[in-house]
Design an enzyme around this catalytic site. Sequence first.
Site, PDB file in Angstrom:
ATOM      1  N   ASP A 179       0.953  -1.215  -0.106  1.00 31.51           N
ATOM      2  CA  ASP A 179      -0.128  -0.168   0.186  1.00 31.51           C
ATOM      3  C   ASP A 179       0.794   1.221   0.061  1.00 31.51           C
ATOM      4  O   ASP A 179       1.898   1.430  -0.838  1.00 31.51           O
ATOM      5  CB  ASP A 179      -1.005  -0.092   1.121  1.00 31.51           C
ATOM      6  CG  ASP A 179      -1.943   1.039   1.363  1.00 31.51           C
ATOM      7  OD1 ASP A 179      -2.896   1.041   0.374  1.00 31.51           O
ATOM      8  OD2 ASP A 179      -1.820   2.033   1.741  1.00 31.51           O
ATOM      9  N   TYR A 191     -12.192   8.198  -2.890  1.00 32.19           N
ATOM     10  CA  TYR A 191     -11.790   8.270  -1.666  1.00 32.19           C
ATOM     11  C   TYR A 191     -10.352   9.206  -1.442  1.00 32.19           C
ATOM     12  O   TYR A 191     -10.408   9.801  -0.251  1.00 32.19           O
ATOM     13  CB  TYR A 191     -11.522   6.824  -1.015  1.00 32.19           C
ATOM     14  CG  TYR A 191     -10.371   6.085  -1.449  1.00 32.19           C
ATOM     15  CD1 TYR A 191      -9.140   6.093  -0.553  1.00 32.19           C
ATOM     16  CD2 TYR A 191      -9.921   5.412  -2.447  1.00 32.19           C
ATOM     17  CE1 TYR A 191      -8.006   5.355  -0.803  1.00 32.19           C
ATOM     18  CE2 TYR A 191      -8.731   4.971  -2.939  1.00 32.19           C
ATOM     19  CZ  TYR A 191      -7.762   4.894  -1.909  1.00 32.19           C
ATOM     20  OH  TYR A 191      -6.552   4.165  -2.410  1.00 32.19           O
ATOM     21  N   TYR A 236      -1.716  11.228   1.689  1.00 34.53           N
ATOM     22  CA  TYR A 236      -2.597  11.612   0.640  1.00 34.53           C
ATOM     23  C   TYR A 236      -2.573  12.943   0.492  1.00 34.53           C
ATOM     24  O   TYR A 236      -2.676  13.377  -0.615  1.00 34.53           O
ATOM     25  CB  TYR A 236      -3.906  10.954   0.934  1.00 34.53           C
ATOM     26  CG  TYR A 236      -4.205   9.428   1.249  1.00 34.53           C
ATOM     27  CD1 TYR A 236      -4.533   8.723   0.078  1.00 34.53           C
ATOM     28  CD2 TYR A 236      -4.268   8.999   2.489  1.00 34.53           C
ATOM     29  CE1 TYR A 236      -4.558   7.440   0.100  1.00 34.53           C
ATOM     30  CE2 TYR A 236      -4.218   7.872   2.527  1.00 34.53           C
ATOM     31  CZ  TYR A 236      -4.645   6.825   1.467  1.00 34.53           C
ATOM     32  OH  TYR A 236      -4.688   5.479   1.537  1.00 34.53           O
ATOM     33  N   HIS A 277      -7.037  -6.544  -1.166  1.00 33.86           N
ATOM     34  CA  HIS A 277      -6.131  -5.467  -0.949  1.00 33.86           C
ATOM     35  C   HIS A 277      -5.196  -6.132   0.262  1.00 33.86           C
ATOM     36  O   HIS A 277      -3.816  -5.865   0.081  1.00 33.86           O
ATOM     37  CB  HIS A 277      -6.597  -4.010  -0.583  1.00 33.86           C
ATOM     38  CG  HIS A 277      -5.582  -3.213  -0.407  1.00 33.86           C
ATOM     39  ND1 HIS A 277      -4.516  -2.812  -1.383  1.00 33.86           N
ATOM     40  CD2 HIS A 277      -5.118  -2.201   0.762  1.00 33.86           C
ATOM     41  CE1 HIS A 277      -3.884  -1.767  -1.096  1.00 33.86           C
ATOM     42  NE2 HIS A 277      -4.099  -1.623   0.341  1.00 33.86           N
TER      43      HIS A 277
END
Length: 318
Positions: A101, A150, A231, A296
């Site tokens: 990730d 998202y 992010y 995931h």
Amino acid sequence: MEKIQHNQISVNGINMHVAEIGQGPAILFLHGFPELWYTWRHQMLALSAKGFRAIAPDLRGYGDTDAPPSPSSYTALHIVGDLVALLDSLGLDKVFLVGHDWGAVMAWNFCLLRPDRIKALVNFSVAFNPRNPKRQPIESMRALFGEDYYICRFQEPGEAEAEFARAGTSRIIKKFLTIRNPGLLRVPKGVGFGGSADKPINLPPWFSQEDVDYYVSKFDRSGFTGGLNYYRALDLNWELMAPWTGAQIKVPVKFVVGDLDVTYNTPGVKDYIHNGGFHRDVPFLQEVVILEGVAHFCNEEKPEDVSAHIHDFIQKFL
């Protein structure tokens, strides 16, 4: 688990929590969102038993590691800087690198910025994403996937945190770590990240209530802002990484992803992985493995398979 040692190490201006077990060639594990060093517990035990030194930090912003408040403190230059300082403090010249990730994203960046410190890379879930010099990442995502995507929803400071708080840490951890829908993750504001509170989330056999409780204990203390700041630093990172536009990953690589992984099913990713783009940008890519029926969080869902994939690859470079 009780054999895993825990230390606080001063690196790059922050205090970093590091979990470690075993002796031998070192493997550095990098976790993603919303994860911790704990996500690698199965692999640490398995690989330390095979003669490796397993090292898994809580990355900047997570768990028992310091969490600077500003998103501008979470670029690849910061994270890779933390990790280089960690290797220096441990007296390690080169390591095997494993990422998942956001940990995979930072592992790619580590190999771009300091390939001299990496023997080989085994990366999970997130393929290399070469920098597009023409458009910033968030602008691209909004155009392609819409405002409810998202990552776009994570951009406004405090907004996702408020939704997470309304849902409760336990529900957020369960919601994210057990996700199996391979479609684009869109979260309308009216729905929120916790979804309907009336709909229970049943834990799969590979993720126990004890696991949930550990994550909750850490995120209740630290909050989610540190993780979300990765992010929020995407566009700044795009600016700072301009000198590496077009640069290739020049270390040996194995890439593993589940066929139900949301990242693998993002439009354009399969074409990139299988039709030449990935090999162009990562010329020493030696293996691509697609795990059937796996979502995931493959390191949690298929711990033995993941450990075996890591071991089978890195032993070639001993």
